[in-house]
Motif scaffolding. Structure first.
Motif, PDB file in Angstrom:
ATOM      1  N   GLY A 189       0.841  -1.201   0.000  1.00  0.00           N
ATOM      2  CA  GLY A 189       0.000   0.000   0.000  1.00  0.00           C
ATOM      3  C   GLY A 189       0.870   1.243   0.000  1.00  0.00           C
ATOM      4  N   TYR A 205      -4.753   2.379  -1.058  1.00  0.00           N
ATOM      5  CA  TYR A 205      -4.555   1.407  -2.131  1.00  0.00           C
ATOM      6  C   TYR A 205      -4.294  -0.007  -1.620  1.00  0.00           C
ATOM      7  CZ  TYR A 205      -3.610   5.992  -4.183  1.00  0.00           C
ATOM      8  OH  TYR A 205      -3.683   7.306  -4.532  1.00  0.00           O
ATOM      9  N   ILE A 206      -5.051  -0.426  -0.641  1.00  0.00           N
ATOM     10  CA  ILE A 206      -4.955  -1.810  -0.162  1.00  0.00           C
ATOM     11  C   ILE A 206      -6.085  -2.591  -0.822  1.00  0.00           C
ATOM     12  CG2 ILE A 206      -5.026  -3.321   1.870  1.00  0.00           C
ATOM     13  CD1 ILE A 206      -2.644  -1.509   1.936  1.00  0.00           C
ATOM     14  N   ASP A 207      -5.762  -3.745  -1.336  1.00  0.00           N
ATOM     15  CA  ASP A 207      -6.785  -4.568  -2.002  1.00  0.00           C
ATOM     16  C   ASP A 207      -7.935  -4.865  -1.054  1.00  0.00           C
ATOM     17  OD1 ASP A 207      -5.371  -4.573  -4.305  1.00  0.00           O
ATOM     18  OD2 ASP A 207      -4.352  -6.488  -3.903  1.00  0.00           O
ATOM     19  N   LEU A 208      -9.131  -4.972  -1.664  1.00  0.00           N
ATOM     20  CA  LEU A 208     -10.328  -5.172  -0.836  1.00  0.00           C
ATOM     21  C   LEU A 208     -10.333  -6.517  -0.106  1.00  0.00           C
ATOM     22  CD1 LEU A 208     -13.080  -3.719  -3.187  1.00  0.00           C
ATOM     23  CD2 LEU A 208     -12.373  -2.831  -0.990  1.00  0.00           C
ATOM     24  N   ASN A 241     -13.689   0.593   5.065  1.00  0.00           N
ATOM     25  CA  ASN A 241     -13.907  -0.274   3.916  1.00  0.00           C
ATOM     26  C   ASN A 241     -15.229   0.096   3.248  1.00  0.00           C
ATOM     27  OD1 ASN A 241     -13.981  -2.328   2.102  1.00  0.00           O
ATOM     28  ND2 ASN A 241     -13.564  -3.958   3.589  1.00  0.00           N
ATOM     29  N   GLU A 245     -15.748   1.513  -3.401  1.00  0.00           N
ATOM     30  CA  GLU A 245     -14.365   1.819  -3.754  1.00  0.00           C
ATOM     31  C   GLU A 245     -13.660   0.561  -4.260  1.00  0.00           C
ATOM     32  OE1 GLU A 245     -12.797   4.789  -3.489  1.00  0.00           O
ATOM     33  OE2 GLU A 245     -14.542   5.858  -2.685  1.00  0.00           O
ATOM     34  N   LEU A 246     -12.624   0.786  -5.050  1.00  0.00           N
ATOM     35  CA  LEU A 246     -11.866  -0.343  -5.590  1.00  0.00           C
ATOM     36  C   LEU A 246     -10.831  -0.858  -4.600  1.00  0.00           C
ATOM     37  CD1 LEU A 246     -11.275   0.978  -9.227  1.00  0.00           C
ATOM     38  CD2 LEU A 246     -12.893  -0.768  -8.503  1.00  0.00           C
ATOM     39  N   THR A 247     -10.414  -0.005  -3.741  1.00  0.00           N
ATOM     40  CA  THR A 247      -9.429  -0.391  -2.705  1.00  0.00           C
ATOM     41  C   THR A 247      -9.952   0.050  -1.347  1.00  0.00           C
ATOM     42  OG1 THR A 247      -8.266   1.693  -2.958  1.00  0.00           O
ATOM     43  CG2 THR A 247      -7.438  -0.185  -4.256  1.00  0.00           C
ATOM     44  N   GLN A 248      -9.315  -0.395  -0.319  1.00  0.00           N
ATOM     45  CA  GLN A 248      -9.692   0.038   1.033  1.00  0.00           C
ATOM     46  C   GLN A 248      -8.600   0.925   1.629  1.00  0.00           C
ATOM     47  OE1 GLN A 248     -10.062  -3.136   3.913  1.00  0.00           O
ATOM     48  NE2 GLN A 248      -8.665  -4.468   2.766  1.00  0.00           N
ATOM     49  N   GLU A 249      -9.011   1.709   2.612  1.00  0.00           N
ATOM     50  CA  GLU A 249      -8.078   2.642   3.256  1.00  0.00           C
ATOM     51  C   GLU A 249      -8.059   2.384   4.771  1.00  0.00           C
ATOM     52  OE1 GLU A 249      -9.572   6.467   2.289  1.00  0.00           O
ATOM     53  OE2 GLU A 249      -9.128   6.285   0.150  1.00  0.00           O
TER      54      GLU A 249
END
Lengths: 283, 181
Positions: A189, A205-208, A241, A245-249
Motif C-alpha cells: 500500500g 490502495y490496499i486490495d479489498l 472499507n 471503492e476499488l481499494t480500502q483505506e
C-alpha cells in the motif's frame, strides 16, 4: 522528756497545718481576697518590672533570631534557585541521554545501514509543508532524498539541504508518499500524510480482499526505491472499507510524536533511485 | 534580722520563680523542642529548707509562711496557703532530724529538698484535683515533677552556699519568742 518534745512539735505542726488549711479554704471562697490584694499589689508590681526586663531581653533575642532566620531563608532561597537550575540542566542531560541510548540501541539493531545523528533545530516555516530542520548538511555528507528515522519509526526524508542544515519532509506532509507493507498480510500500500503534526497518516490502495486488523504494524516496502525496506512507519488505528471503492483505506498513527522530536538519525548509505527512466518508452 | 532578710529574699525568689524562670523555661523550650518540659527550679522551697538548716524553728516557720504565701499570691491558680503546707512539713522535718542526730551531713539537705519537691507537687496536684482540674498523675510527674526535681537537686548546694554567707554575718541575737530546739 524527748517524747513530750516530739509530741509538742507534732501538735505545733498540726496547728500550723490547720491554719494553712483554713487559709486555703478562706482563699478559695474569697474571704481574704482584700488581704491577698494588699500583698499582691506590691509583689505584682515588682513581678511586672522583672517581667518587662526579661520580656525586652527575650524580644531582642527573638528579633536577633528573626534576623538570622531571614538571612538563612534568603540563603536557602538562593541555593534553591541554583539547585533548580542545576536540576533542570541535569534533567535535560538525562533526557538527552535516554533518547541517545534508544537511538544507539536502534542503530546497533540494524545491519547494513550507516547513520548520522542530527539534532532538530527548527520546524517548517510554512504550514503547508510539514517539515523539520536538522543541524547537519552537505558538509556532513547529507544529500537530498536520504531517509530520516528514529528508533520509533520513519520520520521522512531530506527535502532540501544546505551546507550545515537540512530540511526533512515528514511522512505527515500531504505531499509525502511512502510505499509500505502490512506486517501480517504482507499486502502492499501507500502511506500519504494528512498534514497533521499528530502523526496521523492514511494508508491507501490496499486490495479489498486483504484483512486489515487494528493495531497491525506497517513497514516500508522498499518499492519505488525512495526508502529502504523494513523501516517501521506506524500502526493501524482504524479501517474504512467502502464497497463502492476499488481499494480500502486505513487510518495509521505513527509512533513518533513529531511535535517533540529532538534527535533523528539520517541513513547516509541509502541512495534513492529515480525509477522514472524505466517508464519512458524505448526509442 | 533573719526575719527581715527572709522577707526580702523570699519575695525576690517568689518573683523570680513566677517571672524570669517561667520566661527562661519557655525560651529554652522553644530551642530544645521539649514541649512537655514544664519544670523549673523551686527557689523558695530550696531557700526555706537551706535557711532552716542553721536557723531556729520560729525563724524557719516564718520563712515557710512568708515564702509559701508569696508564692501562692503570685500564682493565682492555687489558693493561698497551699505551698506553705509543704514548706512547713519540711522545716519541721529538718529541725526534728537535726535534734535526733548529733551531726547531720550537709548533703542530707539535698535529700530534704528532693522530698520537699515531691511533697510540694503532691499537695499541688491534690489541690488541682480538688479544684476539678483534670490532670494525668503520670504525665504530671514526668513532665513537671521530675524536671523540677532535677533543677532543685542541682540548685540546692549553690543556694545553701549563698544563704549561708548571709546567715553567718547576721548578729546572733536571742529571740525571746523563739521555740526551743
Amino acid at each position: 522528756m524527748r517524747r513530750n518534745w516530739f509530741a509538742g512539735r507534732l501538735m505545733l505542726l498540726g496547728l500550723l497545718i490547720f491554719i494553712c488549711i483554713a487559709l486555703i479554704g478562706l482563699s478559695t471562697v474569697g474571704v481574704i481576697r482584700p488581704l491577698e490584694d494588699l500583698f499582691a499589689t506590691p509583689l505584682g508590681w515588682a513581678q511586672g518590672l522583672v517581667n518587662g526586663a526579661t520580656g525586652a531581653f527575650i524580644q531582642s533575642e527573638e528579633a536577633a533570631t528573626i534576623e538570622q532566620l531571614e538571612e538563612r531563608n534568603a540563603d536557602l532561597e538562593r541555593q534553591l534557585i541554583q539547585l533548580q537550575e542545576e536540576l533542570t540542566e541535569l534533567r535535560e542531560i538525562s533526557a538527552d541521554y535516554d533518547r541517545l541510548t534508544q537511538l544507539l540501541n536502534y542503530v546497533d539493531s540494524t545491519e547494513n545501514m550507516e547513520f548520522l545523528t542530527a539534532d532538530v533545530i527548527g520546524r517548517g516555516q510554512y504550514g503547508f509543508v510539514n517539515s523539520i530542520i536538522i543541524n547537519k548538511g552537505t558538509r556532513d555528507g547529507l544529500t537530498i532524498g536520504m531517509p530520516v528515522t528514529t528508533d520509533l519509526g520513519l520520520v521522512g526524508r531530506i527535502w532540501r539541504v544546505t551546507a550545515n542544515t537540512a530540511q526533512v519532509q515528514l511522512i505527515t506532509d500531504r505531499n509525502s508518499f511512502v510505499s509500505v507493507r502490512l506486517q501480517n498480510s504482507r499486502a502492499e500500500g501507500t502511506i500519504q500524510g494528512r498534514g497533521l503534526e499528530t502523526g496521523a497518516v492514511e494508508l491507501l490502495y490496499i486490495d479489498l480482499d486483504v484483512d486489515i486488523a487494528a493495531g497491525e504494524l506497517i513497514y516500508t516496502s522498499g518499492f519505488g526505491a525512495n526508502y529502504p525496506a523494513d523501516l517501521p512507519v506506524g500502526q493501524v488505528v482504524s479501517v474504512s472499507n467502502v464497497e463502492s471503492e476499488l481499494t480500502q483505506e486505513a487510518q495509521v498513527s505513527s509512533l513518533i510524536d513529531f511535535t517533540t522530536l529532538e534527535q533523528v538519525l539520517v541513513i547516509t548509505n541509502f541512495e534513492p533511485v529515480d525509477l522514472s527512466v524505466f517508464d519512458e518508452p524505448e526509442q | 534580722m533573719g526575719y527581715y532578710l527572709g522577707l526580702i529574699f523570699l519575695c525576690v525568689f517568689a518573683i523570680l520563680e513566677n517571672s524570669v524562670l517561667i520566661d527562661m523555661r519557655i525560651f529554652i523550650g522553644r530551642f530544645t523542642e521539649l514541649d512537655a518540659f514544664y519544670g523549673q527550679p523551686s527557689l523558695v522551697l530550696i531557700a526555706v529548707i537551706a535557711w532552716s538548716w542553721h536557723s531556729d524553728l520560729s525563724e524557719s516557720i516564718f520563712w515557710a509562711f512568708a515564702g509559701g504565701i508569696a508564692l501562692d499570691i503570685l500564682n493565682p491558680i492555687v489558693p493561698t496557703g497551699t505551698s506553705v503546707i509543704a514548706l512547713l512539713v519540711m522545716v519541721f522535718a529538718v529541725k526534728t532530724i537535726e535534734r535526733m542526730f548529733y551531726q547531720v551531713s550537709i548533703f542530707a539537705l539535698v535529700a530534704f529538698v528532693a522530698v520537699g519537691t515531691i511533697l510540694h507537687h503532691v499537695i499541688l496536684f491534690s489541690i488541682f484535683s480538688i479544684q476539678g482540674v483534670a490532670l494525668e498523675p503520670l504525665t504530671y510527674f514526668q513532665a513537671y515533677t521530675i524536671p523540677t526535681l532535677a533543677f532543685n537537686l542541682f540548685g540546692t548546694m549553690p543556694m545553701y552556699w549563698i544563704l549561708r554567707r548571709f546567715q553567718k554575718r547576721l548578729p546572733q541575737r536571742q529571740n525571746p519568742w523563739a521555740v526551743q530546739r
